[in-house]
Every structure is written in structure tokens, then in C-alpha cells.
Write a protein that holds these residues in place. Structure first.
Motif, PDB file in Angstrom:
ATOM      1  N   UNK A 259       0.827  -1.205   0.000  1.00  0.00           N
ATOM      2  CA  UNK A 259       0.000   0.000   0.000  1.00  0.00           C
ATOM      3  C   UNK A 259       0.863   1.257   0.000  1.00  0.00           C
ATOM      4  N   UNK A 260       1.944   1.235   0.778  1.00  0.00           N
ATOM      5  CA  UNK A 260       2.852   2.383   0.812  1.00  0.00           C
ATOM      6  C   UNK A 260       3.510   2.598  -0.540  1.00  0.00           C
ATOM      7  N   UNK A 261       3.969   1.499  -1.133  1.00  0.00           N
ATOM      8  CA  UNK A 261       4.666   1.575  -2.411  1.00  0.00           C
ATOM      9  C   UNK A 261       3.739   2.067  -3.522  1.00  0.00           C
ATOM     10  N   UNK A 262       2.461   1.721  -3.437  1.00  0.00           N
ATOM     11  CA  UNK A 262       1.518   2.117  -4.484  1.00  0.00           C
ATOM     12  C   UNK A 262       1.182   3.606  -4.434  1.00  0.00           C
ATOM     13  N   UNK A 263       1.607   4.294  -3.400  1.00  0.00           N
ATOM     14  CA  UNK A 263       1.442   5.750  -3.346  1.00  0.00           C
ATOM     15  C   UNK A 263       2.514   6.473  -4.147  1.00  0.00           C
ATOM     16  N   UNK A 264       3.517   5.725  -4.590  1.00  0.00           N
ATOM     17  CA  UNK A 264       4.618   6.291  -5.375  1.00  0.00           C
ATOM     18  C   UNK A 264       4.255   6.251  -6.858  1.00  0.00           C
ATOM     19  N   UNK A 265       4.147   7.417  -7.534  1.00  0.00           N
ATOM     20  CA  UNK A 265       3.743   7.441  -8.954  1.00  0.00           C
ATOM     21  C   UNK A 265       4.654   6.622  -9.872  1.00  0.00           C
ATOM     22  N   UNK A 266       5.948   6.552  -9.541  1.00  0.00           N
ATOM     23  CA  UNK A 266       6.876   5.803 -10.389  1.00  0.00           C
ATOM     24  C   UNK A 266       6.461   4.335 -10.465  1.00  0.00           C
ATOM     25  N   UNK A 267       5.968   3.795  -9.352  1.00  0.00           N
ATOM     26  CA  UNK A 267       5.509   2.400  -9.341  1.00  0.00           C
ATOM     27  C   UNK A 267       4.415   2.194 -10.385  1.00  0.00           C
ATOM     28  N   UNK A 268       3.485   3.122 -10.463  1.00  0.00           N
ATOM     29  CA  UNK A 268       2.372   2.983 -11.404  1.00  0.00           C
ATOM     30  C   UNK A 268       2.801   3.203 -12.849  1.00  0.00           C
ATOM     31  N   UNK A 269       3.730   4.127 -13.080  1.00  0.00           N
ATOM     32  CA  UNK A 269       4.237   4.337 -14.442  1.00  0.00           C
ATOM     33  C   UNK A 269       4.908   3.062 -14.940  1.00  0.00           C
ATOM     34  N   UNK A 270       5.757   2.459 -14.087  1.00  0.00           N
ATOM     35  CA  UNK A 270       6.430   1.218 -14.474  1.00  0.00           C
ATOM     36  C   UNK A 270       5.438   0.069 -14.648  1.00  0.00           C
ATOM     37  N   UNK A 271       4.434   0.018 -13.780  1.00  0.00           N
ATOM     38  CA  UNK A 271       3.422  -1.044 -13.888  1.00  0.00           C
ATOM     39  C   UNK A 271       2.643  -0.920 -15.193  1.00  0.00           C
ATOM     40  N   UNK A 272       2.265   0.311 -15.564  1.00  0.00           N
ATOM     41  CA  UNK A 272       1.539   0.519 -16.812  1.00  0.00           C
ATOM     42  C   UNK A 272       2.433   0.241 -18.017  1.00  0.00           C
ATOM     43  N   UNK A 273       3.706   0.617 -17.911  1.00  0.00           N
ATOM     44  CA  UNK A 273       4.656   0.324 -18.983  1.00  0.00           C
ATOM     45  C   UNK A 273       4.757  -1.185 -19.203  1.00  0.00           C
ATOM     46  N   UNK A 274       4.910  -1.930 -18.117  1.00  0.00           N
ATOM     47  CA  UNK A 274       5.051  -3.381 -18.246  1.00  0.00           C
ATOM     48  C   UNK A 274       3.740  -4.044 -18.647  1.00  0.00           C
ATOM     49  N   UNK A 275       2.618  -3.486 -18.196  1.00  0.00           N
ATOM     50  CA  UNK A 275       1.320  -4.019 -18.616  1.00  0.00           C
ATOM     51  C   UNK A 275       1.195  -3.952 -20.145  1.00  0.00           C
ATOM     52  N   UNK A 276       1.545  -2.785 -20.703  1.00  0.00           N
ATOM     53  CA  UNK A 276       1.478  -2.621 -22.149  1.00  0.00           C
ATOM     54  C   UNK A 276       2.500  -3.453 -22.876  1.00  0.00           C
ATOM     55  N   UNK A 277       3.734  -3.463 -22.349  1.00  0.00           N
ATOM     56  CA  UNK A 277       4.798  -4.214 -23.018  1.00  0.00           C
ATOM     57  C   UNK A 277       4.479  -5.703 -23.079  1.00  0.00           C
ATOM     58  N   UNK A 278       4.152  -6.286 -21.933  1.00  0.00           N
ATOM     59  CA  UNK A 278       3.865  -7.719 -21.907  1.00  0.00           C
ATOM     60  C   UNK A 278       2.625  -8.017 -22.733  1.00  0.00           C
ATOM     61  N   UNK A 279       1.648  -7.092 -22.715  1.00  0.00           N
ATOM     62  CA  UNK A 279       0.458  -7.279 -23.523  1.00  0.00           C
ATOM     63  C   UNK A 279       0.779  -7.353 -25.004  1.00  0.00           C
TER      64      UNK A 279
END
Length: 475
Positions: A259-279
Motif C-alpha cells: 500500500x505504501x509503495x503504491x502511493x509512489x507514482x513511479x511504481x504505477x508508471x512502471x506497472x503501466x509500462x510493463x502491462x502494455x509491453x507484456x500485452x
């Protein structure tokens, strides 16, 4: 689809007054560390050095175990695309229905993203080493009995969790090592190798051996059984105690939660990047065979061979370009790779020739290859060390969900529009992840990510600087 491994606890830390090069300080075997009264408070709380994969026999054994795990993950994911037309025919179902075999693992990946930190905290890396292969076996064993089709999406959710929990753990562990770009290139090259040989074996069994699609999974049961023994032995002593000793001591006794880590915007940018890449990666790997059969009118074996070329290109790209990425800087390197990937995707889409399509698919895989490892390295350079397990674990597992979400979308849309929709969807995804990459802090020069963290740059700062420069020039 580990992080700063508990093994870091076993690395000798220099006294703060010493000024010798950390890279030449010998490290003890992590298994020989006693965290009882012989370990002082100062030793326990000191920040760990970056591990090397070959600093001890234990680390070598574990690194080889993660390589084997990624080969199995690649074989599992890659074979689905090659077998998709035969599953569709066997059950006499539509594109939308057969696409559920991609969508259901998304549930597993999502659970892996949310539980990665908890598993490390309560069971350590050995928990990952056992849980990953066991869940994959739970998902694969029913397939050899070719049950009614509705059972397939249900059991494949277990393979999604097994792949997701290992994907996130081993990425994060190796992402914190010395020469992470090169090592992650090898790790993901192992995935690409598995994704290359998996479809090749599956296609040969069906088209040349005259076997049913489900016979391939007898092979996977044996290989995953070996993986369970291999990984459990390798990480047997990587316990929760070692993990907690490393991170809870360095964070004042508090666990850095997801929960703490998910407050960091960089985590979400990387997650969205990998979501798209792997997709994009799995959509291409999953639907290339069908596309070549139905649109390019290729022979069945040659159609299966094309997806093998794609995964082979991806494997070679991860290994070869992994030695280039760190030298020119992750931000610039991935920008170049993505632009070239977009060019290859457009050519693959618009040139209606089998030989050309196979060539463009191979080079598309080559330039896509290093994107995942570079994103993991970016996370280790932009985020605090105590965030790595949760942040990399979440981003990798969340990104792994793209392996379910986007291929399913391709199949659902293809039901009414035809499998040609694969190409524009993948092109749109590549453009999207290029924008996500540019939103990360850091310039395009080598060391840009490290400098961004030192200067406290925020998400989008680099993009704003570029826009200001362009605006000034126009004025």
C-alpha cells in the motif's frame, strides 16, 4: 513475473571509515551467516552491498534456478499461442471463447502482484521457490485430461499465479545485483528461449507427430516437477527470517507495505509500462500463428515457425542488447528500441508477404526483448531499496497481467473484425508504452536515472523540460 534477496544479509559490509572499492570486497557465503547473538546490531542494520551472481556457490545455484524457472515460464506462455488454433478446433469454439485462456491467468497475476510482499515476509524466497512451480503444476496437470473447455480458463488462473509470483520475485532479486542489465538480459533471454522452444515442440507434436494439443503438457509436467525440486533445493535456506532481518532492520522495524509503495507514482508508471509491453509481446506471440494461417495463408508448420522466429528474436535481443542498454543509458536505449519496434510493427502490418512478415516479426521481437529488463533496472535506480520487493514485484506481476488482458481483447475483437486487428492494437500499445517511458524521471544521458533520484525529480519532469525547450525555440 526477490528483489533485494535475503542473501544480502550474508555480505560482509565495510566499516564506514574504510574507503576501499566495494566491488573487490570478498563476500561470505550467505548460507553461513548466523543471525543470532554473533551478529552485532551494527552488522544487521548496515546497508547491503550489491550481490554478484557468482560471489558464492549458493548464488550460482540460485541464479541457475531462476534461469530454469524463466525457461519454463516462457514455454508455458509461448506454447499457448502455437496451440490456440488446435484448441479452437478441438472444442469447436469462437475466437472470443478461446481467448479466455489468456484472460483467466490475469486473475492469478493480479493476486501475485498483491501478495508478493506478504509471501516474502512470511515465507521468504523459499516460499516463492515452492509456490511458483506448485501452482503451475496445479494449472497444467488437468490439461492432459483434456477436460470440458470451461475448466481450462479456471485451472490456467493457477499458472498465472505461479508465473506471476516467480516473475516478480526473481526480477526483483536479480534487479538489485551488480551488472543488473546484463543479468536481467540473460534471465529474460531464458524466458525467450522457453517461448521459442515451447511453440516449436508443441507445433511439431501436433503437425508432424499427429498428436492432440494436450499431449504437450505431459512434457511440461515433467519439466515443472524438476523445477520444483531444483528451486526448493536452491532457496531452501532463504527463509523469512533472513528477509525480515535485512529489510525490517534498515527501515526501523517497519515493513514497507504494498500500500505504501503504491502511493509512489513511479511504481504505477512502471506497472503501466510493463502491462502494455507484456500485452504487446504475448498478443503477438499468442496470435501470430493464427494471423499467419488466416491472413498470410501460410502452411501450418510455417505459421508455427514464424512465432518461433519472433520468440527467438526476442531472446537474442535480450541477451545482446542487455550489454548495450546500460552503456548508453536506459532512458535513451529504450526510446530507440521502441521507435524501431514501432517501425517493424508497421512494416509487419502493411507488407503482405510471408517471408517479409516472418523477417519483420523476428526483428520486432529483437527490439522488444530488452524492454522488460530495462524497466526493472529503472525501478532499482529510481526507488529506495526498501521499496524494491513490493514495487518491482507489483509492477512485474501487474505487467504480467497484460499477457492475459490484451490477447483476450485481440480475440474478442477478432470475432467480429477478423484477426487482422492484431496489428493496429499492438501498434497502439507500443505508442502508449513509449509515452509511459518518457514520463519517467531522468534525462537521456547515461546516469540520467541516478541523477534524477539524487535531484528528487518527479514523474513528468523530463517531459515538461522538453516541452519548454521546444516552446522557447518556436518563440
Amino acid at each position: 513475473m526477490s528483489t533485494a534477496s535475503p542473501d544480502h544479509v550474508g555480505v560482509d559490509n565495510p566499516n564506514s571509515s574504510r574507503k576501499m572499492d566495494e566491488s573487490i570486497i570478498p563476500a561470505r557465503d550467505p548460507e553461513k551467516v548466523d543471525l543470532s547473538e554473533e551478529t552485532t546490531d551494527e552488522e544487521a542494520s548496515a546497508p547491503p552491498l550489491q550481490q554478484r551472481w557468482n560471489q558464492s556457490a549458493t548464488n550460482i545455484f540460485r541464479f541457475l534456478g531462476t534461469i530454469y524457472a524463466f525457461i519454463l515460464m516462457g514455454m508455458t506462455d509461448g506454447a499457448v499461442g502455437a496451440l490456440l488454433p488446435y484448441i479452437e478446433t478441438y472444442y469447436s469454439i469462437s475466437y472470443t471463447a478461446v481467448s479466455l485462456v489468456f484472460l483467466s491467468p490475469f486473475i492469478g497475476y493480479t493476486l501475485a502482484a498483491l501478495s508478493n510482499s506478504l509471501v516474502h515476509h512470511h515465507f521468504g524466497q523459499v516460499g516463492i521457490a515452492v509456490l511458483g512451480p506448485v501452482c503451475r503444476l496445479i494449472g497444467i496437470i488437468p490439461l492432459v485430461f483434456h477436460p470440458p473447455y470451461p475448466v481450462l480458463p479456471v485451472v490456467l488462473a493457477f499458472t498465472g499465479y505461479g508465473n506471476g509470483i516467480e516473475d516478480s520475485a526473481w526480477n526483483a532479486w536479480i534487479g538489485n545485483m551488480h551488472n543488473a542489465n546484463e543479468l536481467l538480459g540473460l534471465l529474460h533471454g531464458a524466458y525467450g528461449l522457453g517461448a521459442t522452444i515451447g511453440p516449436l515442440i508443441a507445433t511439431a507434436m501436433v503437425t508432424k507427430g499427429g498428436l492432440e494439443w494436450y499431449t504437450f503438457y505431459y512434457v511440461m509436467i515433467g519439466l515443472d516437477g524438476v523445477g520444483l525440486v531444483f528451486l526448493t533445493a536452491a532457496f531452501w535456506r532463504a527463509t523469512a527470517k533472513l528477509y525480515r532481518a535485512q529489510f525490517l532492520d534498515t527501515t526501523g522495524g517497519k515493513r514497507t507495505t504494498t500500500r505504501t509503495v503504491l502511493k509512489e507514482p513511479i511504481t504505477w508508471i512502471l506497472a503501466m509500462f510493463l502491462l502494455g509491453y507484456v500485452g504487446a509481446e504475448v498478443s503477438l506471440g499468442g496470435w501470430i500463428t493464427t494471423f499467419m494461417l488466416r491472413v498470410r495463408n501460410a502452411e501450418p508448420f510455417l505459421a508455427g515457425l514464424t512465432v518461433t522466429f519472433f520468440w527467438l528474436g526476442l531472446t537474442v535481443g535480450r541477451v545482446v542488447l542487455g550489454f548495450v542498454t546500460g552503456r548508453i543509458g536506459e532512458k535513451l536505449a529504450i526510446t530507440i528500441y521502441l521507435v524501431l519496434s514501432i517501425v517493424m510493427q508497421v512494416l509487419y502490418w502493411t507488407v503482405p508477404n510471408f517471408a517479409a512478415s516472418a523477417t519483420f516479426a523476428t526483428f520486432l521481437g529483437f527490439f522488444l526483448g530488452p524492454l522488460f529488463p530495462a524497466a526493472i533496472v529503472a525501478a532499482t535506480k529510481l526507488l529506495p531499496s526498501d521499496y524494491h520487493v513490493s514495487a518491482i514485484g507489483f509492477a512485474a506481476a501487474f505487467g504480467g497481467g497484460g499477457a492475459a488482458l490484451f490477447p483476450f481483447a485481440v480475440g474478442a475483437i477478432a470475432q467480429s473484425r477478423g484477426v487482422e486487428v492484431l496489428q493496429p492494437i499492438c501498434l497502439a500499445i507500443l505508442i502508449f508504452i513509449l509515452l509511459m517511458w518518457w514520463f519517467l524521471p531522468g534525462g537521456l544521458k547515461p546516469g540520467g536515472l541516478e541523477k534524477a533520484r539524487e535531484e528528487g525529480e518527479k514523474v513528468g519532469d523530463g517531459m515538461r523540460k522538453v516541452i519548454k525547450k521546444v516552446t522557447r525555440k518556436r518563440n
